[in-house]
Design a protein around this motif. Structure first.
Motif, PDB file in Angstrom:
ATOM      1  N   ASN A 272       0.871  -1.174   0.000  1.00 58.02           N
ATOM      2  CA  ASN A 272       0.000   0.000   0.000  1.00 58.02           C
ATOM      3  C   ASN A 272       0.913   1.230   0.000  1.00 58.02           C
ATOM      4  OD1 ASN A 272       0.923   0.215   2.653  1.00 58.02           O
ATOM      5  ND2 ASN A 272      -0.964  -0.582   3.546  1.00 58.02           N
ATOM      6  N   ASP A 273       0.402   2.378   0.367  1.00 58.21           N
ATOM      7  CA  ASP A 273       1.222   3.595   0.314  1.00 58.21           C
ATOM      8  C   ASP A 273       2.327   3.612   1.362  1.00 58.21           C
ATOM      9  OD1 ASP A 273      -0.259   4.549  -1.778  1.00 58.21           O
ATOM     10  OD2 ASP A 273      -1.604   5.758  -0.540  1.00 58.21           O
ATOM     11  N   VAL A 314       8.240   4.867   6.204  1.00 61.27           N
ATOM     12  CA  VAL A 314       7.821   5.020   7.590  1.00 61.27           C
ATOM     13  C   VAL A 314       7.468   6.459   7.943  1.00 61.27           C
ATOM     14  CG1 VAL A 314       9.114   3.012   8.373  1.00 61.27           C
ATOM     15  CG2 VAL A 314      10.251   5.226   8.301  1.00 61.27           C
ATOM     16  N   VAL A 315       8.018   7.426   7.205  1.00 63.47           N
ATOM     17  CA  VAL A 315       7.708   8.838   7.428  1.00 63.47           C
ATOM     18  C   VAL A 315       7.516   9.492   6.069  1.00 63.47           C
ATOM     19  CG1 VAL A 315       8.536  11.044   8.332  1.00 63.47           C
ATOM     20  CG2 VAL A 315       9.046   8.931   9.570  1.00 63.47           C
ATOM     21  N   SER A 316       6.492  10.322   5.924  1.00 64.03           N
ATOM     22  CA  SER A 316       6.289  11.014   4.648  1.00 64.03           C
ATOM     23  C   SER A 316       5.542  12.311   4.873  1.00 64.03           C
ATOM     24  CB  SER A 316       5.510  10.139   3.662  1.00 64.03           C
ATOM     25  OG  SER A 316       4.210   9.863   4.144  1.00 64.03           O
ATOM     26  N   GLY A 317       5.829  13.279   4.021  1.00 61.22           N
ATOM     27  CA  GLY A 317       5.161  14.570   4.039  1.00 61.22           C
ATOM     28  C   GLY A 317       5.174  15.169   2.651  1.00 61.22           C
ATOM     29  N   ASN A 318       4.817  16.434   2.534  1.00 59.69           N
ATOM     30  CA  ASN A 318       4.742  17.066   1.222  1.00 59.69           C
ATOM     31  C   ASN A 318       6.088  17.108   0.516  1.00 59.69           C
ATOM     32  OD1 ASN A 318       1.999  17.533   1.471  1.00 59.69           O
ATOM     33  ND2 ASN A 318       2.288  19.547   2.420  1.00 59.69           N
ATOM     34  N   GLY A 381      15.915   8.232   2.004  1.00 57.38           N
ATOM     35  CA  GLY A 381      15.031   9.327   2.341  1.00 57.38           C
ATOM     36  C   GLY A 381      15.212  10.509   1.408  1.00 57.38           C
ATOM     37  N   THR A 382      14.236  11.394   1.431  1.00 54.81           N
ATOM     38  CA  THR A 382      14.293  12.625   0.643  1.00 54.81           C
ATOM     39  C   THR A 382      13.922  13.807   1.527  1.00 54.81           C
ATOM     40  OG1 THR A 382      11.980  12.383  -0.085  1.00 54.81           O
ATOM     41  CG2 THR A 382      13.692  11.454  -1.518  1.00 54.81           C
ATOM     42  N   TYR A 383      14.512  14.940   1.203  1.00 53.45           N
ATOM     43  CA  TYR A 383      14.119  16.209   1.814  1.00 53.45           C
ATOM     44  C   TYR A 383      14.219  17.258   0.720  1.00 53.45           C
ATOM     45  CZ  TYR A 383      13.656  20.053   5.092  1.00 53.45           C
ATOM     46  OH  TYR A 383      13.214  21.169   5.753  1.00 53.45           O
ATOM     47  N   GLY A 384      13.073  17.552   0.093  1.00 52.69           N
ATOM     48  CA  GLY A 384      13.081  18.440  -1.057  1.00 52.69           C
ATOM     49  C   GLY A 384      13.923  17.831  -2.165  1.00 52.69           C
ATOM     50  N   PRO A 385      14.905  18.561  -2.696  1.00 48.96           N
ATOM     51  CA  PRO A 385      15.736  18.040  -3.788  1.00 48.96           C
ATOM     52  C   PRO A 385      16.860  17.105  -3.327  1.00 48.96           C
ATOM     53  CG  PRO A 385      16.335  20.301  -3.317  1.00 48.96           C
ATOM     54  CD  PRO A 385      15.148  19.989  -2.448  1.00 48.96           C
ATOM     55  N   LEU A 386      17.000  16.899  -2.004  1.00 48.90           N
ATOM     56  CA  LEU A 386      18.055  16.037  -1.468  1.00 48.90           C
ATOM     57  C   LEU A 386      17.562  14.597  -1.393  1.00 48.90           C
ATOM     58  CD1 LEU A 386      20.846  15.674  -0.094  1.00 48.90           C
ATOM     59  CD2 LEU A 386      19.664  16.121   2.090  1.00 48.90           C
ATOM     60  N   PHE A 387      18.418  13.655  -1.831  1.00 43.11           N
ATOM     61  CA  PHE A 387      18.105  12.224  -1.790  1.00 43.11           C
ATOM     62  C   PHE A 387      19.301  11.478  -1.207  1.00 43.11           C
ATOM     63  CE2 PHE A 387      18.729   8.130  -4.094  1.00 43.11           C
ATOM     64  CZ  PHE A 387      17.682   7.423  -3.525  1.00 43.11           C
TER      65      PHE A 387
END
Length: 539
Positions: A272-273, A314-318, A381-387
């Protein structure tokens, strides 16, 4: 009477006569108007009566027509029911006509109801590059690496779905290089020290998948055939999307045991998501030896294995997310040379570049292998343009098989490796999470390159460090001295649009290698620098 009086009398009589006539005419006009009004009122009454009668007739006609239609429909249903009783209907007939679309420039043809689709897919990865290779000693093998070019991948095929829930793929790879050496082989199949790295052209995907089941509020796929298994996070990301030209060696070596590209398998995955879980039973690759008499080496049986993976976002946001996962793999039955009665396993890889096919680290053919296990953990993980992304894998090789080769040792062997990488999109785009594979996708430029439109595509910089250690028990003759390889990679990627990408990689690597006792210690490894560029087109 006088003439004057007579005249006056005449004039008076005339006036009286005129007045009388005018009064008579006025009375007559009033009567006529009254009569006309009465007639008009009667006509209006008749018109109202005719309108009411017409409306009543129309309503009656509509009611009769509706009743006739209902009766005809009922009779038609009865006929169909009788026909179905004699000839069972297998399913609804799809609407006639087709719809042609081009999602991401992929030619796709679907039926009008969208339940059946077939699409053409292709990718071409063409690499050019060169090495500055420095062997540590005259005994180092090899002494030289060749610069040049390589069609890394050249795939074309069809993908699609049938009756909404059945998915399929048939893809052939004309490129000359697979993702790794292909971990297993019979004794003597490849020379130790100079191992050919590549595979041959062949069927890369030929599978069918059923997705009609949706238990526990998620999606489920049951699939079988030749496929790319979503095992290890690096492998679960498409080769069109990885930040570097090649995946890290530890993942390639792990996958080649019982997973990876061109692998025959049957299994299932649910997702699932947030959560993903999958397990597969695996067999040989499409390029492996399948039967006895004419193959080289002859009489080699097929291998069998299994893979399992659990992972989740496990964690997600916009504009941020975090992924964790764990992997396991088992080589249950290695391929066995039925004539020579030998059973071996080879672990090896090239230095994270495929211009030259030579492997710099290799265990050689480990004899008496009865099985193998690989366990790993993954995080990204990602944070904006960082991967960011990293994985660690631990290998255990059992060598207690009963073969014609006298065992040097029956103790198991252990190897390990890892990588850590980071990428940053200078133009601000970010990588999106793909729940179906529990991995991140590629970079899609917000403003594709266009001289007319003024867009410059997307630009990304990336760095990675990786290490693979194929040494164990090297203090004794029963050990394996496959070498330890460390590679640092820097990358610059230009995403021209959704289909075209140019990649520029710089690699600096070292290989530490030594012979086993009783030979005297000597570092027969090497160091190297390499620069390579990839031109990529895919849809």
């Amino acid at each position: 009477m006088s003439r004057t009086r007579i005249t006056a009398t005449a004039i008076g009589l005339a006036g009286v006569l005129v007045a009388s006539q005018a009064q008579a005419q006025s009375a007559s006009s009033d009567q006529e108007i009254a009569l006309l009004k009465q007639q008009l009122k009667m006509l209006e009454q008749k018109l109202d009566k005719l309108q009411n009668q017409t409306a009543a007739n129309t309503a009656a006609a509509a009611k009769t027509k509706a009743e006739a239609k209902a009766e005809a429909r009922s009779e038609a249903k009865a006929v169909v029911a009788n026909a179905n009783a004699a000839i069972p209907v297998k399913g609804p007939v799809a609407p006639s006509g087709v719809v042609v679309t081009m999602p991401n420039n992929r030619p796709t043809i679907c039926t009008a109801d969208g339940a059946n689709c077939v699409a053409i897919t292709s990718r071409v990865h063409w690499d050019v590059g060169g090495y500055d290779y420095r062997p540590n000693s005259a005994g180092t093998v090899p002494q030289k690496l060749d610069s040049g070019e390589n069609v890394r991948r050249a795939r074309i095929g069809v993908v699609g779905k049938l009756l909404e829930d059945w998915n399929f793929a048939l893809i052939y790879d004309f490129g000359g290089t697979a993702d790794g050496f292909g971990g297993t082989g019979a004794a003597g199949a490849v020379p130790v020290g100079f191992l050919p790295g590549g595979g041959t052209s062949g069927i890369e995907n030929a599978f069918i998948s059923y997705t009609g089941l949706k238990p526990f509020g998620g999606k489920m796929a049951i699939e079988a055939g030749v496929m790319d298994l979503a095992w290890t996070m690096d492998e679960s990301m498409s080769s069109n999307d990885i930040p570097f030209m090649e995946r890290a060696s530890v993942g390639v070596i792990a996958q080649n045991i019982a997973a990876g590209d061109f692998r025959s398998a049957v299994g299932t995955r649910w997702y699932n998501d947030v959560f993903w879980a999958g397990a597969y039973a695996t067999g040989p690759t499409t390029g492996a030896i399948h039967s006895a008499s004419t193959a080289s080496p002859p009489g080699t049986s097929e291998q069998y294995g299994a893979t399992a993976r659990v992972a989740g976002q496990v964690v997600s946001g916009n504009d941020y997310s975090m992924h964790l996962g764990a992997d396991a793999q088992w080589l249950i039955q290695p391929p066995r040379n039925l004539i020579a009665n030998t059973q071996t396993l080879t672990l090896s890889d090239r230095p994270e570049l495929r211009i030259d096919p030579t492997t710099l680290i290799s265990t050689g053919a480990i004899p008496n292998v009865s099985g193998a296990q690989v366990y790993g953990v993954e995080a990204a993980g990602t944070y904006g343009p960082l991967f960011v992304q990293g994985e660690y894998y631990w290998f255990n090789i059992d060598r207690n098989a009963n073969t014609a080769v006298a065992p040097i040792s029956t103790s198991s062997l252990n190897f390990q490796g890892y990588y850590a990488e980071a990428a940053y999109v200078l133009t601000g785009e970010s990588r999106k999470y793909n729940p179906g594979n529990a991995a991140y996708g590629g970079v899609k430029p917000t403003n594709p390159f266009s001289l007319a439109g003024g867009g410059w595509g997307a630009w990304e910089v990336a760095g990675r460090v990786s290490q693979m250690d194929l040494n164990d028990k090297i203090a004794s003759a029963a050990g394996i001295a496959g070498g330890r390889q460390t590679v640092y990679t820097l990358a610059l990627n230009w995403y021209v649009n959704g289909n075209v990408r140019f990649m520029l990689d710089y690699l600096h690597g070292t290989v530490s290698k030594q012979p086993l006792p009783p030979a005297a210690f000597a570092n027969t490894g090497a160091s190297f620098d390499a620069v390579a560029m990839r031109t990529q087109f895919a849809f």
